[in-house]
Design a protein around this motif. Structure first.
Motif, PDB file in Angstrom:
ATOM      1  N   CYS A 197       0.630   5.144  -8.855  1.00 29.69           N
ATOM      2  CA  CYS A 197      -0.469   4.234  -9.208  1.00 29.69           C
ATOM      3  C   CYS A 197      -1.721   4.632  -8.445  1.00 29.69           C
ATOM      4  CB  CYS A 197      -0.100   2.783  -8.901  1.00 29.69           C
ATOM      5  SG  CYS A 197       0.096   2.428  -7.141  1.00 29.69           S
ATOM      6  N   ALA A 198      -2.825   3.973  -8.796  1.00 27.23           N
ATOM      7  CA  ALA A 198      -4.085   4.243  -8.118  1.00 27.23           C
ATOM      8  C   ALA A 198      -4.012   3.776  -6.666  1.00 27.23           C
ATOM      9  CB  ALA A 198      -5.214   3.519  -8.845  1.00 27.23           C
ATOM     10  N   GLN A 199      -4.676   4.516  -5.806  1.00 27.24           N
ATOM     11  CA  GLN A 199      -4.726   4.154  -4.386  1.00 27.24           C
ATOM     12  C   GLN A 199      -5.350   2.782  -4.182  1.00 27.24           C
ATOM     13  OE1 GLN A 199      -3.300   5.879  -2.153  1.00 27.24           O
ATOM     14  NE2 GLN A 199      -4.139   5.326  -0.166  1.00 27.24           N
ATOM     15  N   ASN A 200      -6.272   2.392  -5.070  1.00 30.16           N
ATOM     16  CA  ASN A 200      -6.920   1.084  -4.935  1.00 30.16           C
ATOM     17  C   ASN A 200      -5.917  -0.061  -4.937  1.00 30.16           C
ATOM     18  OD1 ASN A 200      -9.334   2.418  -4.926  1.00 30.16           O
ATOM     19  ND2 ASN A 200      -9.893   1.894  -7.036  1.00 30.16           N
ATOM     20  N   ARG A 201      -4.821   0.092  -5.665  1.00 29.99           N
ATOM     21  CA  ARG A 201      -3.846  -0.998  -5.747  1.00 29.99           C
ATOM     22  C   ARG A 201      -3.172  -1.233  -4.409  1.00 29.99           C
ATOM     23  NH1 ARG A 201      -0.570   0.245 -11.254  1.00 29.99           N
ATOM     24  NH2 ARG A 201       0.623  -1.568 -10.574  1.00 29.99           N
ATOM     25  N   LEU A 202      -2.971  -0.176  -3.629  1.00 32.92           N
ATOM     26  CA  LEU A 202      -2.408  -0.357  -2.290  1.00 32.92           C
ATOM     27  C   LEU A 202      -3.376  -1.111  -1.391  1.00 32.92           C
ATOM     28  CD1 LEU A 202      -0.675   2.156  -3.361  1.00 32.92           C
ATOM     29  CD2 LEU A 202      -0.353   2.645  -0.933  1.00 32.92           C
ATOM     30  N   ILE A 203      -4.636  -0.745  -1.462  1.00 30.56           N
ATOM     31  CA  ILE A 203      -5.633  -1.420  -0.637  1.00 30.56           C
ATOM     32  C   ILE A 203      -5.723  -2.889  -1.013  1.00 30.56           C
ATOM     33  CG2 ILE A 203      -8.073  -1.484  -0.009  1.00 30.56           C
ATOM     34  CD1 ILE A 203      -6.485   0.949   1.072  1.00 30.56           C
ATOM     35  N   GLU A 204      -5.717  -3.175  -2.307  1.00 32.93           N
ATOM     36  CA  GLU A 204      -5.796  -4.568  -2.755  1.00 32.93           C
ATOM     37  C   GLU A 204      -4.574  -5.364  -2.304  1.00 32.93           C
ATOM     38  OE1 GLU A 204      -8.291  -3.055  -6.665  1.00 32.93           O
ATOM     39  OE2 GLU A 204      -6.216  -3.722  -6.869  1.00 32.93           O
ATOM     40  N   GLU A 205      -3.374  -4.766  -2.402  1.00 34.40           N
ATOM     41  CA  GLU A 205      -2.159  -5.455  -1.958  1.00 34.40           C
ATOM     42  C   GLU A 205      -2.189  -5.682  -0.453  1.00 34.40           C
ATOM     43  OE1 GLU A 205       1.808  -7.089  -2.501  1.00 34.40           O
ATOM     44  OE2 GLU A 205       0.108  -6.689  -3.830  1.00 34.40           O
ATOM     45  N   ALA A 206      -2.658  -4.696   0.299  1.00 37.23           N
ATOM     46  CA  ALA A 206      -2.743  -4.855   1.754  1.00 37.23           C
ATOM     47  C   ALA A 206      -3.698  -5.985   2.120  1.00 37.23           C
ATOM     48  CB  ALA A 206      -3.193  -3.545   2.391  1.00 37.23           C
ATOM     49  N   CYS A 207      -4.798  -6.093   1.407  1.00 34.10           N
ATOM     50  CA  CYS A 207      -5.755  -7.170   1.679  1.00 34.10           C
ATOM     51  C   CYS A 207      -5.134  -8.538   1.405  1.00 34.10           C
ATOM     52  CB  CYS A 207      -7.020  -6.975   0.835  1.00 34.10           C
ATOM     53  SG  CYS A 207      -8.042  -5.584   1.349  1.00 34.10           S
ATOM     54  N   VAL A 208      -4.366  -8.633   0.321  1.00 34.77           N
ATOM     55  CA  VAL A 208      -3.685  -9.890   0.013  1.00 34.77           C
ATOM     56  C   VAL A 208      -2.710 -10.246   1.124  1.00 34.77           C
ATOM     57  CG1 VAL A 208      -2.032 -10.992  -1.550  1.00 34.77           C
ATOM     58  CG2 VAL A 208      -3.961  -9.709  -2.483  1.00 34.77           C
ATOM     59  N   LEU A 209      -1.903  -9.277   1.564  1.00 37.17           N
ATOM     60  CA  LEU A 209      -0.904  -9.549   2.593  1.00 37.17           C
ATOM     61  C   LEU A 209      -1.536  -9.954   3.924  1.00 37.17           C
ATOM     62  CD1 LEU A 209       1.574  -6.610   1.889  1.00 37.17           C
ATOM     63  CD2 LEU A 209       1.947  -9.027   1.401  1.00 37.17           C
ATOM     64  N   LEU A 210      -2.706  -9.405   4.213  1.00 34.60           N
ATOM     65  CA  LEU A 210      -3.367  -9.687   5.486  1.00 34.60           C
ATOM     66  C   LEU A 210      -4.396 -10.814   5.390  1.00 34.60           C
ATOM     67  CD1 LEU A 210      -3.967  -6.012   6.660  1.00 34.60           C
ATOM     68  CD2 LEU A 210      -2.256  -7.615   7.537  1.00 34.60           C
ATOM     69  N   GLY A 211      -4.612 -11.318   4.173  1.00 36.17           N
ATOM     70  CA  GLY A 211      -5.619 -12.360   4.004  1.00 36.17           C
ATOM     71  C   GLY A 211      -7.026 -11.865   4.249  1.00 36.17           C
ATOM     72  N   GLN A 212      -7.296 -10.606   3.913  1.00 39.56           N
ATOM     73  CA  GLN A 212      -8.605 -10.002   4.138  1.00 39.56           C
ATOM     74  C   GLN A 212      -9.330  -9.810   2.810  1.00 39.56           C
ATOM     75  OE1 GLN A 212      -9.927  -9.201   7.109  1.00 39.56           O
ATOM     76  NE2 GLN A 212      -8.134  -9.892   8.262  1.00 39.56           N
ATOM     77  N   PRO A 213     -10.668  -9.814   2.836  1.00 35.22           N
ATOM     78  CA  PRO A 213     -11.404  -9.560   1.592  1.00 35.22           C
ATOM     79  C   PRO A 213     -11.210  -8.129   1.116  1.00 35.22           C
ATOM     80  CG  PRO A 213     -12.906  -9.631   3.470  1.00 35.22           C
ATOM     81  CD  PRO A 213     -11.567 -10.084   3.974  1.00 35.22           C
ATOM     82  N   VAL A 214     -11.241  -7.965  -0.184  1.00 38.49           N
ATOM     83  CA  VAL A 214     -11.076  -6.630  -0.774  1.00 38.49           C
ATOM     84  C   VAL A 214     -12.385  -5.868  -0.627  1.00 38.49           C
ATOM     85  CG1 VAL A 214     -10.635  -5.383  -2.913  1.00 38.49           C
ATOM     86  CG2 VAL A 214      -9.356  -7.460  -2.401  1.00 38.49           C
ATOM     87  N   PRO A 215     -12.351  -4.633  -0.132  1.00 36.68           N
ATOM     88  CA  PRO A 215     -13.599  -3.861  -0.012  1.00 36.68           C
ATOM     89  C   PRO A 215     -14.188  -3.552  -1.382  1.00 36.68           C
ATOM     90  CG  PRO A 215     -11.695  -2.478   0.468  1.00 36.68           C
ATOM     91  CD  PRO A 215     -11.186  -3.885   0.353  1.00 36.68           C
ATOM     92  N   PRO A 216     -15.489  -3.351  -1.449  1.00 31.36           N
ATOM     93  CA  PRO A 216     -16.132  -3.080  -2.750  1.00 31.36           C
ATOM     94  C   PRO A 216     -15.746  -1.716  -3.286  1.00 31.36           C
ATOM     95  CG  PRO A 216     -17.692  -2.753  -0.964  1.00 31.36           C
ATOM     96  CD  PRO A 216     -16.454  -3.325  -0.337  1.00 31.36           C
TER      97      PRO A 216
END
Length: 265
Positions: A197-216
């Protein structure tokens, strides 16, 4: 007692070594700068003695542009060693850019930006008839994942929606190598998870797990990536893992990044 010599005690090899030690294996590690638990790569006598004594030999040392340092220094000794199993940690980068298509162990190699990797892969394959080559995709795990990049403010989302990569949790790679100690013929094995999958999906999932905003979303130019990181986005492929499943009886414990990232927490 089985005795594995591991040349190159990096992230993946070190976790493999710890698991094997827990199973009663003797491990001899080799690294460029030796510590209390390893021997130095340049200690010719000690390395050659370990090659002659080990029942299993694994190299995880990446090639340099000019040559593979392990093959240059110790290739002949490994070729003649009495070991019953030999292995090499290669890279799925040998397949080059597949424009998002699936690649497997029969796909052409040497067409991408990593010519030295492809040459080392071929040279290790020709070294011994019992050689196992494990082609590894992007490796992540505890202390080295999208979670760490988000925590440290280093995470990027790149506006390349069709860019697809494969990856594998470090402990699934270890499990695949261990499976090959007991099953399957010599040859090439891709050790990747089930969901490219796209690398962006990992970043988005990590943000969800950590409660952090998704980078632009950024363009490659806006992200100001290093040349190495930028080159990562120059290739696009899906890596099939069916051969390892069929012949080694291996199944990834973390079949997708979702299970893998949660385990990293």
């Amino acid at each position: 007692m089985p005795h594995m010599l591991i040349l190159g005690m990096g992230y993946t090899a070190s976790r493999l070594a710890a698991r094997l030690r827990g199973d009663g294996w003797r491990i001899t590690g080799v690294r460029r700068n030796a510590d209390s638990e390893t021997i130095a790569f340049d200690d010719d006598a000690a390395v050659r003695a370990a090659i002659a004594q080990a029942t299993h030999i694994l190299s995880s040392v990446p090639p340099q542009e000019e040559a593979d340092p392990v093959l240059t220094c110790y290739g002949a000794a490994i070729a003649a060693a009495p070991a019953i199993w030999t292995g090499y940690l290669s890279s799925t980068g040998v397949y080059g850019d597949a424009a998002g298509a699936w690649v497997d162990e029969a796909s052409p190699v040497g067409l991408g930006r990593r010519a030295a990797r492809a040459q080392a892969d071929a040279d290790w394959g020709a070294l011994r008839p019992d050689m196992r080559r494990f082609r590894l995709p992007g490796i992540y795990g505890p202390g080295r994942s999208a979670l760490d990049r988000v925590r440290e403010g280093r995470a990027h989302r790149i506006d390349l929606p069709d860019q697809i990569f494969s990856r594998a949790h470090v402990d699934d790679i270890g499990a695949g190598i261990i499976a090959s100690l007991h099953a399957g013929p010599p040859g090439v094995y891709n050790l990747s998870d089930d969901l490219p999958c796209a690398q962006n999906r990992l970043i988005e999932e990590a943000c969800v797990l950590l409660g952090q905003p998704v980078p632009p979303l950024l363009t490659l130019e806006e992200a100001q990536l290093s040349p190495m990181a930028r080159a990562f986005y120059a290739e696009n492929r899906r890596v099939a893992n069916g051969r390892a499943k069929r012949l080694l009886g291996w199944t990834p414990r973390y079949p997708t990044y979702r299970q893998g990232l949660r385990a990293c927490l």
